[in-house]
Design a protein around this motif. Sequence first.
Motif, PDB file in Angstrom:
ATOM      1  N   LEU A 162       0.804  -1.327  -0.112  1.00 44.42           N
ATOM      2  CA  LEU A 162       0.186   0.066  -0.475  1.00 44.42           C
ATOM      3  C   LEU A 162       1.258   1.742  -0.711  1.00 44.42           C
ATOM      4  O   LEU A 162       0.483   2.474  -0.553  1.00 44.42           O
ATOM      5  N   LEU A 163       1.827   1.211   0.371  1.00 43.37           N
ATOM      6  CA  LEU A 163       3.104   2.008   0.612  1.00 43.37           C
ATOM      7  C   LEU A 163       3.117   2.724  -0.813  1.00 43.37           C
ATOM      8  O   LEU A 163       3.642   3.875  -0.794  1.00 43.37           O
ATOM      9  N   LYS A 164       3.946   1.307  -1.542  1.00 40.49           N
ATOM     10  CA  LYS A 164       4.144   1.836  -2.729  1.00 40.49           C
ATOM     11  C   LYS A 164       3.202   2.191  -3.449  1.00 40.49           C
ATOM     12  O   LYS A 164       3.960   2.966  -4.827  1.00 40.49           O
ATOM     13  N   ILE A 165       2.279   1.864  -3.693  1.00 35.68           N
ATOM     14  CA  ILE A 165       1.219   2.362  -3.960  1.00 35.68           C
ATOM     15  C   ILE A 165       0.674   3.245  -3.612  1.00 35.68           C
ATOM     16  O   ILE A 165       0.404   4.748  -4.483  1.00 35.68           O
ATOM     17  N   VAL A 166       0.225   4.493  -2.662  1.00 34.39           N
ATOM     18  CA  VAL A 166      -0.537   5.061  -2.277  1.00 34.39           C
ATOM     19  C   VAL A 166       0.668   6.507  -2.416  1.00 34.39           C
ATOM     20  O   VAL A 166       0.311   7.608  -2.579  1.00 34.39           O
ATOM     21  N   MET A 167       1.824   5.941  -1.372  1.00 34.02           N
ATOM     22  CA  MET A 167       2.948   7.097  -0.824  1.00 34.02           C
ATOM     23  C   MET A 167       3.933   7.227  -1.621  1.00 34.02           C
ATOM     24  O   MET A 167       4.933   7.579  -1.346  1.00 34.02           O
ATOM     25  N   LYS A 168       3.726   5.737  -3.390  1.00 36.63           N
ATOM     26  CA  LYS A 168       5.305   5.824  -4.208  1.00 36.63           C
ATOM     27  C   LYS A 168       6.184   5.528  -2.728  1.00 36.63           C
ATOM     28  O   LYS A 168       7.518   6.008  -3.455  1.00 36.63           O
ATOM     29  N   ARG A 169       6.213   5.138  -2.431  1.00 36.76           N
ATOM     30  CA  ARG A 169       7.588   4.569  -1.354  1.00 36.76           C
ATOM     31  C   ARG A 169       8.069   3.523  -2.214  1.00 36.76           C
ATOM     32  O   ARG A 169       7.256   2.424  -2.472  1.00 36.76           O
ATOM     33  N   ARG A 170       9.397   3.010  -1.904  1.00 36.58           N
ATOM     34  CA  ARG A 170       9.931   2.313  -2.535  1.00 36.58           C
ATOM     35  C   ARG A 170      10.880   1.974  -1.726  1.00 36.58           C
ATOM     36  O   ARG A 170      11.749   2.164  -0.675  1.00 36.58           O
ATOM     37  N   PHE A 171      10.586   0.417  -1.813  1.00 36.57           N
ATOM     38  CA  PHE A 171      11.615  -0.502  -1.426  1.00 36.57           C
ATOM     39  C   PHE A 171      13.129  -1.471  -1.895  1.00 36.57           C
ATOM     40  O   PHE A 171      12.531  -2.228  -3.477  1.00 36.57           O
ATOM     41  N   SER A 172      14.381  -1.866  -1.861  1.00 39.39           N
ATOM     42  CA  SER A 172      14.813  -2.623  -1.830  1.00 39.39           C
ATOM     43  C   SER A 172      14.629  -3.955  -2.333  1.00 39.39           C
ATOM     44  O   SER A 172      13.272  -3.972  -1.965  1.00 39.39           O
ATOM     45  N   ILE A 173      15.280  -4.431  -3.750  1.00 34.41           N
ATOM     46  CA  ILE A 173      14.918  -6.170  -2.877  1.00 34.41           C
ATOM     47  C   ILE A 173      15.402  -6.746  -1.579  1.00 34.41           C
ATOM     48  O   ILE A 173      14.943  -7.722  -1.773  1.00 34.41           O
ATOM     49  N   ILE A 174      16.913  -6.277  -0.600  1.00 33.01           N
ATOM     50  CA  ILE A 174      16.768  -6.674   0.179  1.00 33.01           C
ATOM     51  C   ILE A 174      15.673  -7.560   1.425  1.00 33.01           C
ATOM     52  O   ILE A 174      15.578  -7.830   2.420  1.00 33.01           O
ATOM     53  N   GLN A 175      14.787  -5.947   1.202  1.00 33.45           N
ATOM     54  CA  GLN A 175      14.326  -5.134   2.317  1.00 33.45           C
ATOM     55  C   GLN A 175      13.075  -6.344   2.066  1.00 33.45           C
ATOM     56  O   GLN A 175      11.821  -6.814   3.369  1.00 33.45           O
ATOM     57  N   TRP A 176      12.485  -6.288   0.178  1.00 34.07           N
ATOM     58  CA  TRP A 176      11.355  -7.331  -0.090  1.00 34.07           C
ATOM     59  C   TRP A 176      11.691  -8.405   0.490  1.00 34.07           C
ATOM     60  O   TRP A 176      10.806  -9.096   1.120  1.00 34.07           O
ATOM     61  N   GLU A 177      12.861  -9.391   0.813  1.00 33.89           N
ATOM     62  CA  GLU A 177      13.352 -10.287   0.912  1.00 33.89           C
ATOM     63  C   GLU A 177      12.508 -10.794   2.365  1.00 33.89           C
ATOM     64  O   GLU A 177      12.718 -11.397   2.839  1.00 33.89           O
ATOM     65  N   ALA A 178      12.829  -9.539   3.156  1.00 31.01           N
ATOM     66  CA  ALA A 178      13.194  -9.786   5.009  1.00 31.01           C
ATOM     67  C   ALA A 178      11.542  -9.777   4.969  1.00 31.01           C
ATOM     68  O   ALA A 178      11.359 -10.555   5.605  1.00 31.01           O
ATOM     69  N   LEU A 179      10.291  -8.874   4.236  1.00 29.39           N
ATOM     70  CA  LEU A 179       9.530  -9.184   4.017  1.00 29.39           C
ATOM     71  C   LEU A 179       8.665 -10.785   4.058  1.00 29.39           C
ATOM     72  O   LEU A 179       8.253 -11.148   5.211  1.00 29.39           O
ATOM     73  N   ALA A 180       9.483 -11.398   3.371  1.00 32.86           N
ATOM     74  CA  ALA A 180       9.455 -12.718   2.615  1.00 32.86           C
ATOM     75  C   ALA A 180       9.506 -13.734   4.218  1.00 32.86           C
ATOM     76  O   ALA A 180       9.019 -14.602   4.091  1.00 32.86           O
TER      77      ALA A 180
END
Length: 401
Positions: A162-180
């Motif tokens: 939602l942050l990526k869609i609504v507030m245009k927040r960007r996350f690195s690949i490492i951070q997406w892996e951390a969420l996984a």
Amino acid sequence: MKQGMIECSVCHSKLVNPYAKTVSKAYDRHRSKFSKKQRALNVLLVVGDCMLVGLQPILVYMSKVDGKFKFSPVSVNFLTEFAKVIFAIVMLLIQARNQKIGEKPLLSVSSFVQAARNNVLLAVPAFLYAINNYLKFTMQLYFNPATVKMLSNLKVLVIAVLLKIVMKRRFSIIQWEALALLLIGISINQMRSLPEGSTAMGLPVAMGAYIYTFIFVTVPSMASVFNEYALKSQYDTSIYMQNLFLYGYGAIFNFLGIIVTVIIKGPESFDILQGHSKATMLLIINNAAQGILSSFFFKYADTILKKYSSTVATIFTGFASAALFGHKLTINFMLGISIVFISMHQFFSPLAKVKEEENGVLELEQVQSNHRDTFVNIAAGANEEASHRVESDERRPLLPT
């Protein structure tokens, strides 16, 4: 480019991208001046959040009698919102009293009406919070406190999207892996956490649990993101004024919930103090403090930081529920907690931040390539060293060639 900022590939200075879609100019100025006081505030917010969030499911569990609530959960939510409204009014009066000479009166009719119009978007998260606060009690009927806290961590992934869609927040690949990894840790803890053959609202417990988990995750995630957007979009407005609107809307929605309860169960259910005990009073105070603290998170910090700080409270909740109520800490819980903290460390590690900066430079280089033809005449005859220029009328930063 990183969250609306442009980084020079030569001198690494950062400028605000005038074409980037931002939340508000006031928030951009605040974000560019991240100080030691801000870091100290973040630490205090995390510590306070861990304590309050960790106590909340325990107090809810203590409020149950024979596995049921003798009071209406909607009444607790209404009293919580009412307490937060009183707090916001008191703090607003104190802030208005300490205003300097020459500042626009904070409590004037014109200022109040203008602030109300600018912050009408706060009605959206207030409505979603009213639904979520009721779901908190419902979840406690089918899960023990530690499991509820682990399930609530699923919100991190939804919030990130939602942050990526609504507030245009960007996350690195490492951070997406951390969420996984976070999801894996939660899944490990959830395995066999429910007794076989039990039911919930006439449905097999697996189906009921999945439905409630889905709603329990999506609704507060949307509320958190919309709340952060609404608060930061009017960054110059006093947070206590914004809280007054937010909690006022929340009190109205919860009062409507009480009216619906009266219609369904009869006039006797209108007594909002019926069935309350010392545990429920502590629960109301805890919920109110938690809501107030959350508003500071959303305006001055970050929603992701808020959710990860809530994750830290899982250890406290798990051990406290084991000590107070005899809940067993299974190997699944310990493994799940370990993976969750590895995920948190990875998400906030310097390596993840370095990746973000590298992405910003690469994106800047791509922007340079796209605009090279546009500035070719301006840059003709210039040296290869980077230079920055600002147009006086548009304040447009010229990218180094």
